[in-house]
Enzyme design. Structure first.
Site, short mmCIF file in Angstrom:
data_model
loop_
_atom_site.label_atom_id
_atom_site.label_comp_id
_atom_site.label_asym_id
_atom_site.label_seq_id
_atom_site.Cartn_x
_atom_site.Cartn_y
_atom_site.Cartn_z
N ASP A 295 0.86 -1.19 0.00
CA ASP A 295 0.00 0.00 0.00
C ASP A 295 0.89 1.24 0.00
O ASP A 295 2.09 1.16 0.27
CB ASP A 295 -0.90 -0.01 1.25
CG ASP A 295 -2.01 1.04 1.22
OD1 ASP A 295 -2.35 1.54 0.12
OD2 ASP A 295 -2.55 1.37 2.30
N TYR A 469 -5.05 4.52 0.18
CA TYR A 469 -6.08 3.60 -0.35
C TYR A 469 -5.62 2.92 -1.63
O TYR A 469 -6.35 2.87 -2.61
CB TYR A 469 -7.41 4.33 -0.57
CG TYR A 469 -7.90 5.11 0.63
CD1 TYR A 469 -7.83 4.58 1.92
CD2 TYR A 469 -8.45 6.38 0.48
CE1 TYR A 469 -8.28 5.30 3.02
CE2 TYR A 469 -8.91 7.10 1.58
CZ TYR A 469 -8.81 6.56 2.85
OH TYR A 469 -9.26 7.27 3.93
N HIS A 470 -4.38 2.38 -1.59
CA HIS A 470 -3.82 1.69 -2.75
C HIS A 470 -3.41 0.25 -2.42
O HIS A 470 -2.29 -0.16 -2.74
CB HIS A 470 -2.59 2.46 -3.27
CG HIS A 470 -2.90 3.83 -3.78
ND1 HIS A 470 -1.95 4.80 -3.96
CD2 HIS A 470 -4.08 4.39 -4.17
CE1 HIS A 470 -2.51 5.91 -4.43
NE2 HIS A 470 -3.81 5.68 -4.56
N PRO A 471 -4.30 -0.55 -1.81
CA PRO A 471 -3.92 -1.95 -1.56
C PRO A 471 -3.70 -2.68 -2.87
O PRO A 471 -4.45 -2.49 -3.83
CB PRO A 471 -5.13 -2.50 -0.79
CG PRO A 471 -6.27 -1.64 -1.20
CD PRO A 471 -5.69 -0.27 -1.42
#
Length: 569
Positions: A295, A469-471
């Site tokens: 992330d 919010y970049h899993p």
């Protein structure tokens, strides 16, 4: 109800909508798309400036949370994922960043054969219509409209930030999605004629007009149906009823970096220890399912602004009403942008071939829920290191598909990640204290001028960092001799026939940028693979790499170095 289709896609998100369109395009294949959420027809989704609303609502997003993260002193971070047509492309910040060419060359080096930059570039172009027109980097006739919002015309702070970067000794770039990512310049967004260019608007709207395409909303996928080592369909729940549908050709999971892991593990595909603990029968052992989770983190660097020109004056109900009215009538104005109209990508140290730090500049000081951070005028920079070493995991906790999985990113768990954050804070403060910002820069609100030592920076970051919010990367592609690779280079689940994963979980490593653009690219390329089309390839399109990157961190010394900054503020 029809039970048999050629292709079944789980998840109408950034990737699933692309696949739905491309696989149904010829009219020759029956395509079913399953989505847990519902309609995206809401002004809060379609009007770009309203971006803080949908990601914080149960209606439009899975409201996941991490475990207590050890590297953040036990804080739990919010991890919303799209649960609506368009998925996370309908709830995100609409920032369009492809990543650096080196990121995709890194994918290939990590074992994702054929996923180098020259192989990916044609699919970035295929997906896009850039307002600046087509060239050898940018697309001119693709479904996703991209632009620079209001072209930085509505606020002088955007250009001042770019000039500050140049003052600090960094290059300027006219197009970070083109020849040169590194440097300071305008930022691009997935906004088409003033409206959010989600994959629902760009791709799914086309598929829905075809008789060979079926969309089912309000569906919870329970498991992939297996006959031995072959995927043959999906079992799902709709309106309280358990149903099954079957795929003549393939099942594709596009449920995202949390959802695809959940679906595979619920189906008995994953690490034996995780499945045993959850009480799920092991159908196929794949140790990498849910591992390698990555992330991006970011902090908000905030300053008072000496001039009353920021968006902080636009946060009241009357101002919001006027902005909304103008947008409804014209699709223009402050409603037609995400407000991130300038940005930067820099290297934090010499010896890095490509950038590892990203800046989003915002001419306002606010929180991610859209509320003001303090009274008066201010501006902020969202900043964080984009190439973390830390790796986490996603694990189901039971056989119940309605139970939220355990998500642990293992944030800031290596010494290099800690050093990257120290560099990040110091370099950002240096940039924002350059002469170009003097006319605007007031007091530093956060971190605050007392946050200078290694220890103070480390503690402040732990307490204030948030997820971008970049899993990603939790079902990675890799070579056959990599025991942690879930997929081969064709996105096929290793050891299972007729099953692919196509979404951000397939990335071997997280790129230097936001994830929507590379996720769409991956889906465009995977669609050609699924259909057996000849894969497109660029021919040595040039990419800018900083000269002397082995010895230098930037092009020139700053006009003001960090040692002189405490006397300015």
């Amino acid at each position: 109800m029809q039970q048999h289709y050629d292709y079944i896609i789980v998840g109408a998100g950034s990737a699933g909508c692309v696949l739905a369109d491309r696989l149904s395009e010829s009219g020759q294949h029956q395509v079913l798309l399953l989505e847990a959420g519902g309609s995206d027809k809401s002004i809060f989704i379609q009007m770009p400036t309203a971006l803080s609303y949908p990601m914080n609502t149960e209606k439009y997003a899975w409201q996941f949370e991490t475990v207590a993260e050890e590297g953040l002193d036990g804080r739990q971070l919010h991890c919303p994922r799209g649960k609506v047509l368009g998925g996370s492309s309908s709830i995100n910040g609409m920032v369009y960043v492809r990543g650096h060419a080196c990121d995709f060359d890194e994918w290939e080096a990590e074992g994702a054969k054929g996923w180098n930059y020259q192989a990916c570039l044609p699919y970035f172009r295929k997906a896009e219509t850039w307002t600046g027109g087509a060239d050898e980097y940018r697309g001119g006739s693709g479904p996703v409209g991209t632009c620079n919002g209001n072209d930085m015309k509505l606020n002088p702070l955007y250009q001042a930030f770019i000039e500050a970067g140049k003052d600090a000794g960094y290059p300027e770039t006219q197009d970070y999605n083109g020849y040169q990512q590194e440097g300071f310049g305008p930022m691009h967004m997935t906004v088409d004629k003033g409206v959010r260019a989600s994959t629902s608007n760009a791709y799914l709207s086309r598929a829905k007009k075809r008789s060979n395409f079926t969309l089912m909303k309000g569906v919870t996928a329970h498991r992939i149906l297996l006959e031995g080592k072959k995927a043959v369909g999906i079992e799902f729940e709709q309106s309280g009823e358990i149903k099954q549908c079957f795929a003549n050709k393939e099942v594709v999971s596009s449920a995202g970096s949390i959802g695809s892991v959940q679906l595979l593990q619920l189906s008995g595909i994953g690490p034996k220890t995780v499945l045993d603990k959850a009480g799920i029968e092991v159908k196929h052992t794949l140790e990498g399912v849910g591992k390698n989770l990555q992330d991006h983190l970011e902090v908000y660097f905030q300053y008072h602004c000496k001039q009353p020109i920021t968006l902080n004056s636009k946060l009241g109900l009357i101002s919001k009403g006027l902005i909304g009215t103008e947008w409804i009538l014209t699709r223009k104005g402050l409603g037609a942008t995400n407000h991130f109209e300038s940005c930067a990508f820099i290297r934090s140290r010499e010896g890095l071939k490509s950038p590892n730090i990203q800046f989003h500049f915002l001419p306002a000081a606010m929180r991610y829920d859209g509320r003001a951070a303090f009274d008066g005028h201010g501006f902020q920079v969202h900043v964080g290191p984009n190439k973390p070493e830390s790796r986490g995991s996603v694990e189901v906790v039971s056989a119940n598909p309605n139970d939220k999985p355990k998500i642990e990113f293992n944030y800031i768990s290596t010494e290099q990640d800690k050093q990257d954050w120290r560099d990040c804070i110091r370099l950002t403060r240096e940039i924002l204290n350059q002469p170009a910002m003097d006319a605007f820069r007031g007091e530093e609100i956060q971190p605050g001028l007392n946050i200078t030592s290694d220890e103070a920076i480390g503690e402040w970051v732990k307490q204030n960092v948030e997820s971008a919010y970049h899993p990603s990367c939790s079902c990675k592609m890799g070579s056959n001799d990599d025991p942690m690779a879930v997929l081969n280079e064709a996105c096929q689940v290793r050891g299972i026939e007729g099953l692919r994963v196509v979404d951000s979980s397939i990335f071997p490593t997280i790129p230097n940028g936001n994830l929507n653009a590379p996720t769409i690219m991956v889906a465009e390329r995977a669609a050609d693979m699924i259909l057996g089309n000849t894969l497109e390839q660029s021919n040595n399109t040039p990419v800018w790499i900083a000269p002397n990157w082995q010895e230098t961190q930037r092009m020139r010394p700053p006009k003001r170095d960090l040692s002189s900054i405490s006397s300015i503020a």
